[in-house]
Structure formats: C-alpha cells, structure tokens
Motif scaffolding. Structure first.
Motif, PDB file in Angstrom:
ATOM      1  N   UNK A 250       0.830  -1.151   0.000  1.00 18.20           N
ATOM      2  CA  UNK A 250       0.042  -0.015  -0.085  1.00 18.20           C
ATOM      3  C   UNK A 250       0.904   1.344   0.035  1.00 18.20           C
ATOM      4  N   UNK A 251       0.229   2.382  -0.367  1.00 13.40           N
ATOM      5  CA  UNK A 251       0.912   3.795  -0.239  1.00 13.40           C
ATOM      6  C   UNK A 251      -0.282   4.815  -0.780  1.00 13.40           C
ATOM      7  N   UNK A 252      -0.153   5.717  -1.436  1.00 10.98           N
ATOM      8  CA  UNK A 252      -0.719   6.596  -2.150  1.00 10.98           C
ATOM      9  C   UNK A 252      -1.876   7.189  -1.148  1.00 10.98           C
ATOM     10  N   UNK A 253      -3.276   6.827  -1.215  1.00  8.37           N
ATOM     11  CA  UNK A 253      -4.198   7.290  -0.283  1.00  8.37           C
ATOM     12  C   UNK A 253      -3.938   6.968   1.155  1.00  8.37           C
ATOM     13  N   UNK A 254      -3.059   6.005   1.418  1.00  8.39           N
ATOM     14  CA  UNK A 254      -2.794   5.552   2.967  1.00  8.39           C
ATOM     15  C   UNK A 254      -1.894   6.664   3.302  1.00  8.39           C
TER      16      UNK A 254
ATOM     17  N   UNK B  19       3.958  23.708   6.769  1.00 10.17           N
ATOM     18  CA  UNK B  19       4.358  22.552   7.074  1.00 10.17           C
ATOM     19  C   UNK B  19       2.955  21.527   7.310  1.00 10.17           C
ATOM     20  N   UNK B  20       2.115  22.225   8.139  1.00 11.30           N
ATOM     21  CA  UNK B  20       0.640  21.692   8.214  1.00 11.30           C
ATOM     22  C   UNK B  20       0.144  21.206   6.855  1.00 11.30           C
ATOM     23  N   UNK B  21       0.311  22.313   6.020  1.00 17.91           N
ATOM     24  CA  UNK B  21      -0.223  21.933   4.530  1.00 17.91           C
ATOM     25  C   UNK B  21       0.738  20.811   3.900  1.00 17.91           C
ATOM     26  N   UNK B  22       1.739  20.861   3.904  1.00 20.47           N
ATOM     27  CA  UNK B  22       2.748  19.880   3.536  1.00 20.47           C
ATOM     28  C   UNK B  22       2.304  18.515   3.758  1.00 20.47           C
ATOM     29  N   UNK B  23       2.096  18.249   5.101  1.00 11.02           N
ATOM     30  CA  UNK B  23       1.846  17.150   5.749  1.00 11.02           C
ATOM     31  C   UNK B  23       0.513  16.587   5.290  1.00 11.02           C
ATOM     32  N   UNK B  28       1.418  15.128  -5.530  1.00  9.38           N
ATOM     33  CA  UNK B  28       1.804  14.293  -6.577  1.00  9.38           C
ATOM     34  C   UNK B  28       2.814  15.166  -7.404  1.00  9.38           C
ATOM     35  N   UNK B  29       4.132  15.317  -6.932  1.00 14.69           N
ATOM     36  CA  UNK B  29       5.195  16.625  -7.301  1.00 14.69           C
ATOM     37  C   UNK B  29       5.190  16.735  -8.838  1.00 14.69           C
ATOM     38  N   UNK B  30       5.179  15.388  -9.489  1.00 15.59           N
ATOM     39  CA  UNK B  30       5.792  15.466 -10.957  1.00 15.59           C
ATOM     40  C   UNK B  30       4.489  16.084 -11.836  1.00 15.59           C
ATOM     41  N   UNK B  31       3.280  15.819 -11.266  1.00 15.74           N
ATOM     42  CA  UNK B  31       1.910  16.117 -11.858  1.00 15.74           C
ATOM     43  C   UNK B  31       1.652  17.645 -11.541  1.00 15.74           C
ATOM     44  N   UNK B  32       1.416  17.545 -10.111  1.00 20.68           N
ATOM     45  CA  UNK B  32       0.875  18.717  -9.355  1.00 20.68           C
ATOM     46  C   UNK B  32       1.688  19.626  -8.410  1.00 20.68           C
ATOM     47  N   UNK B  33       2.932  19.919  -8.683  1.00 18.49           N
ATOM     48  CA  UNK B  33       3.896  20.626  -7.758  1.00 18.49           C
ATOM     49  C   UNK B  33       2.913  21.828  -7.305  1.00 18.49           C
ATOM     50  N   UNK B  34       3.109  22.077  -6.062  1.00 17.88           N
ATOM     51  CA  UNK B  34       2.480  23.447  -5.474  1.00 17.88           C
ATOM     52  C   UNK B  34       3.181  24.619  -6.111  1.00 17.88           C
ATOM     53  N   UNK B 279       8.105  12.152  -5.782  1.00 21.03           N
ATOM     54  CA  UNK B 279       9.142  12.568  -6.050  1.00 21.03           C
ATOM     55  C   UNK B 279       9.645  13.599  -5.228  1.00 21.03           C
ATOM     56  N   UNK B 280       9.586  12.957  -3.892  1.00 15.71           N
ATOM     57  CA  UNK B 280      10.362  14.020  -3.053  1.00 15.71           C
ATOM     58  C   UNK B 280       9.022  14.268  -1.940  1.00 15.71           C
TER      59      UNK B 280
END
Lengths: 392, 392
Positions: A250-254, B19-23, B28-34, B279-280
């Motif tokens: 598992x990963x992603x949504x988890x 940080x709260x937002x990052x957590x 999915x950084x490759x498609x949707x980086x902030x 991706x990080x």
C-alpha cells in the motif's frame, strides 16, 4: 489525497506534539524505533489491515513497498531452499560479486499492462508503457497475460471465463517453465496505470489456488486500489479469498507505505536482511491514523460504494448517448473506481479541466475517475453538468 | 539527526502553516507541484548545492536518490547513443519484455566495500556485507577495487600512491572491458558502512579525469558524508575537483533526499521517463530549509571542523596508550568523521553504551564516530571520560 483539501482533523493531527516530534526527530526505525511506534501502528495501520494479514513492514513509497515485498519473497524462498541451514561459503563469497549461488536467479512474475513502480526491481515488473522503461536495465523476469475482458460483463460471461482460464493456464506454464525460479507473483486488483483493467473474483481465486499449489507467493499490489476507493477498504476484499494473499502492498491514499503480511516465515531469519535507515516514516503513520479515524467516523467506505453506484449509473446513461466517447464502461460495484475507453480521451480531459473538473487518463485511451473518499452526490452532479466542483 | 533533539528552530518550522499544508495535502509533485515548490527548493536545498551542480531531482530516501541517479545515467547514455533520434520500434517492443535493445544492458560500477542502498538496483551496487545481499537477485555489474590505505597517512605516502594508482588502473580496465557498457560509476567520499575507508584527493581527482576520458558519468554518493559532518557541507569539496562530478546524491542528515546535477543533458528528453508519484516530500524540503538556516547561523560546519580536530587529537592520544583497541585511526581534517579499527569492537561499543555514550560500528571491526553537528568540546570531554552526554 484521500480526504480532500483542508480536512480539519488531519490539520489537527499535523499540529500535535507527536507530529512535531516525528518531523523534527525522525529515527532510524530499524535501530532506534521510538517507544510508541508499535502502539502507533496498532492503533492505525494495523487496525486497517486486511483480514488474515496481521503484520506490517513499513516503507516510504509504493515502489519501495513493492521492492521490500519482493525482497521478503526472495529471502523466504532462499531460506526455504536451504532448509534452515546456514549460508554456505560459496553463497557468502559469490553474492559480493552479484553472482549465484549467493545472488539468486529468482524471478518475480508480473502481468502484462501491470504497474508496480519505477525503481530497478519494481520497474522490472512494470509493464504498462514503454516510456517508463526505456534505456533502464531490467531483470529477465517473465510477464503473464492479464485477462482482457469484454463488456458489459453480464453479457460476456462465457467468453470472459474462457479468457480468464487461458490466462491462468499461461501463468501456470510460466511458473513451471521459468528459467529463473519464481519466488512470487505480483498483481493489481485493478490494473490502474495500465488502463483500469479488471478481472473477476473467479480469476483471482483461481490464481490464489495456483500460487499455493506451485509454492510461490502472491503479492497483491494495492498501491492504487487500497484505502476505500473501490467501496471496500482493500479492493481484494471483493474476491472472498478462502486463504489470504501472502502480502498486500500500500501507499498513495494511505500516505504511509509498506506491506502487510501474515506468515511468520516471511520475517527474515536473521537481522539486517530486510532493513534500511528510514523503514517508513512515523509522521505518515500518525497521519494515517487520522485518515483512518475520518474514514470510520464518516462511514466513507460505504459512502464511496454508494456514490460509486450513483456515478456509474450516470456515466452508463451518458454512454447510451455518446457511443464513441464512452465504451467498455467498467467499475460496476467497485466504488468510484470507474473507467471507460474514449476515442477522444485527451480532448475530453482537457475540456473537462477547462470546466473545472479534473479527471485522469490511463492506458492508451482510457478515462478514469478517482474522486476522493469525501465525494458526494452534489459533486457528482456538478461534475456531470460541467460545473466547477466546489472546494470541500 | 543533524541538530540533535528538540531543536527549537526545527520545532518552529514543524508548526508553520506551510508544514501543516505539506503534511495534510501532499501533492503528486511531478504532475501537481505546489506553486511555491520551486521557491522552497531555491531557498534551501539548492542554496546548499555543491558548486557547479545547480539543479536537483528530489526523492524520498538514500536508496531511491541513488536509483533515480542511476536511471538518469542510463537514460542519458541511451539518448546519447541514439544521437537525438526517436526510439526504434524494436526498442519500444523489446523493453516491454525486459529485453534489449529497449532495456539496455548498461552497468553501474561501484567499489568493493561500498554501500549505496538496499533496493534492487542500489543493492546491486552495494558491496559492504553479504548479509545485505543474500538471496536477492542482482544485476551483473562489476565492482572496482577501493584503495586500502595504510596509516598514518603521512608515513605511507609512497605506498598509498601505488595502491591508489593500482585501483585507478583496475577501474579503467573494468570500464574498457565491461561486457555491459558502463553508464556511470558511483562512489562514496568515505566508504561508511564498509568501514570508514578513505582515499586521498589525488585518487578522486584522477577518478574524475578517468570518467571524463572514458565518457562515463561520476555519481558521488554523499548520503552518509553530506551535510557538514566532514567539516565541509559536502565531503567531496575536500577534493578540489576542477570539473564537478556529474551527480551528487543526498539523504540522512539532509532529512530530504535526492540528487544534484548540472549537465542539462541529464534531464530526460521526454516527459514521464524520470517520474513517480511523490518525487520527494515538500515537508522534508521545508525541514531542510530550517536545518540549513541553523547550520549557517550557528556556523556549524566550521564548528564541526574544529570539534573534529579536537576529537581526533583526543583519540590519537588514547591510541598511543591502547595499541590494540585503536589502530589505523582515520579522519584527520575530515571533521567528526573519525574511525579506527578495534580488536574488541562490539565490547567497546556495549561498554560505552552502558556509560551513556552512543558510538557506532561499521565494516568488520571498526568504530566510527558520528556526532551531531551541534557537538561541542564539553560533550567530547564527557564522552571520553565515559560520562553521560547531556541532552542538548
């Protein structure tokens, strides 16, 4: 993102002293786990475990969840073949040169169109698209055929059964004749990246029986399908297996990652065989606990099952009208895991985005829906009318 | 842990809304980086970049930092060999079966006793201990000899030079004769897990020249040595290379992970070749910024250089007294990266722990010091007197 943006319960978890500690003082879990790590897993990741799989190895991404599961399978097979004996001198020295007998020529069998990650081992089992794999060295591991079902399922039962039996037979042959003995097979409940390809519970039940008969492990890759989206916590719960799979990743949504397992002999027999510095991330384990609480409190899996039926009926009605744009509709009774073939896939996705609706593509020309678990009927109506989905 | 427990500046960073937002909203950084991800990297991870390496690919662990670097090297080599042409049909179809010409038979050369991770690709370059590798399939990649220097270095210059030249010559031969063409070599500035084995700047300068001459990439694995512990931000800065390495990988003390690179042609020529879901991790990038600020403000790298000299002299004095317990002392002018051979290694480590001093082992019978960057003289004195090191 399982619960959308700005979920207040997750933000609360992110602000706890435990989270601050997990972020600022990340331990090397294998050597120095925090005193409360076991309790943390027991109150979240293990509470969510699929039936029959009461142990977990935590990791950091879907790719390394799969690769640590593959390693567990290879270590299990090697240990079994040695019959409890210690490593031989020949094994100890040859392995340092990446040669047999220490480095085993085992294979992990995956299925055509499957996706299991992008590191060297996981990429060797990924078979969805050439662009992921080109120029990267790969292990000489075989790929089995995944059933190509015809739709609607109700009208194609006989033909689909023949197709699934053909794939099972071919898989058995691969296991029997593999030049590099098979340690495990890995399979997605629904091949996601490869085009949202489904198989029936019959296929998976027979596959489980086959792996038991042949003495190879069955790894179910739930990196995409896990955590509620199919209307069950784990997609493989739709199969009613009488004997649980050996490992489930598992990963992603988890947000956390890793693999569940049950068999005690999947624990390596010696320390440091399955080990790394991070071995997961307590910060993500804390977050998973909050995610799981929200899922339970909001009855979000039942919600996803219901909203999935609603969405499916809506798309089915559209399919009768737009024959070329919506073909081979799939995902009935699989929550919001709904997809269809679309001759103008990229154009439809771009148009939807212009209207404020984010939908995804997979396979060659497939549109797939992947709403969050909090998706409601009014979001669905807005989406189908091409209106902006309000922020949750 | 670079800065010890309970660092107030890190705790502050962990409590920020960012940080709260990052957590809670990990993209999915490759498609949707902030929107702010580039700025976040520019104000931290890229500010700390080694000279000449102004780009970064972010990852999640040391293993996947190395494997994504290996993939970049293989993709670079494949692209170069095609000379700008598109993939052939044969490449596109064969790669789906893990076969050449699409799946290249390239190799990544590592050094004996090196450690580069535990996933399938990185483990194939790890050569420190059999227990890490047994039963796991490995790529048939060659290992070059790493110099075995004699100590004290000042007294063994002639012999050590001969040894380093021997290793360079052998490495050249491996590159020339490898059955699977070499895409890159990977090397640690100080082989850590393998026993804190050093080589001189001369060796690394010549190795760099060799890789340039042979047209293979040089990847410097700074997962253990990076971020200040050797008295420089990056250990390879001790070498005064005239041409920077092609890639430098990092994790551990950085808490974030990934690889630095400079050459524009190490960016894949097409999208989705080097890609994954996470991706990080923006949360770790935020933390790294705070770590880097603390390092700068506290002048911690100079501190580490100074405290390293102090520790080294202290151990050197002890070595004169305890000949069998402290042999081949190494790490002079390498900050706190200090180690020695010890005939009673495990006993000494256990005794130290009883007295409240945590020290580590590596190699066969090596004691290594790895204090945090905030380590001060009074901690050192306490440690050497066998007293409990006070919590920072």
């Amino acid at each position: 993102m399982p619960l959308g943006y700005n979920n207040p319960r997750l933000a609360e978890a992110a602000r706890t002293p435990a989270m601050v500690r997990a972020i600022t003082s990340r331990p090397a879990l294998g050597s120095f786990p925090s005193q409360d790590y076991a309790a943390l897993l027991e109150s979240g990741i293990l509470k969510a475990a699929p039936k029959g799989l009461e142990q977990v190895f935590t990791a950091t991404t879907g790719s390394d969840a799969n690769e640590t599961a593959y390693k567990a399978a290879c270590i299990w097979k090697g240990t079994q073949e040695r019959g409890g004996k210690d490593f031989t001198d020949a094994e100890m020295s040859s392995v340092m040169d990446n040669q047999a007998p220490g480095a085993k020529k085992y294979s992990i069998v995956s299925f055509k169109k499957g996706f299991h990650g992008r590191l060297f081992g996981s990429l060797s089992t990924t078979r969805s698209k050439a662009i992921h794999k080109l120029d990267v060295p790969a292990f000489d591991w075989p790929a089995a055929p995944f059933p190509q079902l015809k739709y609607p399922l109700e009208e194609q039962e006989v033909e689909n059964r023949i197709e699934e039996d053909r794939c099972l037979k071919e898989t058995a042959k691969i296991i029997d004749t593999a030049e590099q003995p098979v340690a495990a097979i890995v399979i997605e409940p629904i091949q996601s990246e490869g085009g949202d390809n489904h198989a029936t519970p019959y296929f998976f039940q027979r596959l489980r029986a086959l792996t038991e008969e042949k003495g190879v492990l069955m790894i179910v890759d739930e990196v995409q399908t896990g955590v509620g989206a199919t209307g069950k916590m784990w997609a493989h719960e739709h199969w009613n297996l009488t004997s649980p799979a050996d490992m489930v990743t598992f990963s992603k949504k988890a947000q956390a990652a890793g693999f569940y397992f049950s068999r005690a002999d999947l624990r390596p027999d010696k320390p440091y065989r399955q080990f790394n510095t991070w071995m997961g991330d307590p910060a993500r384990a804390i977050l998973f606990n909050a995610i799981y609480d929200e899922i339970e409190k909001g009855d979000l899996i039942n919600n996803t099952a219901k909203i999935g039926s609603f969405l499916y009926s809506g798309v089915e009605a559209l399919a009768a009208k737009y024959l070329e744009l919506i073909r081979n509709l799939r995902g009935k009774d699989r929550g919001t895991f709904i997809a269809w073939d679309c001759s103008k896939r990229d154009k439809v996705i771009a148009l939807a985005r212009e209207k404020g609706v984010i939908i995804g593509g997979c396979g060659e020309a497939v549109i797939r829906l992947r709403p969050m678990l909090i998706f409601q009927k009014h979001h669905g109506r807005s989406a189908m009318l091409g209106k902006v989905v309000p922020n949750y």
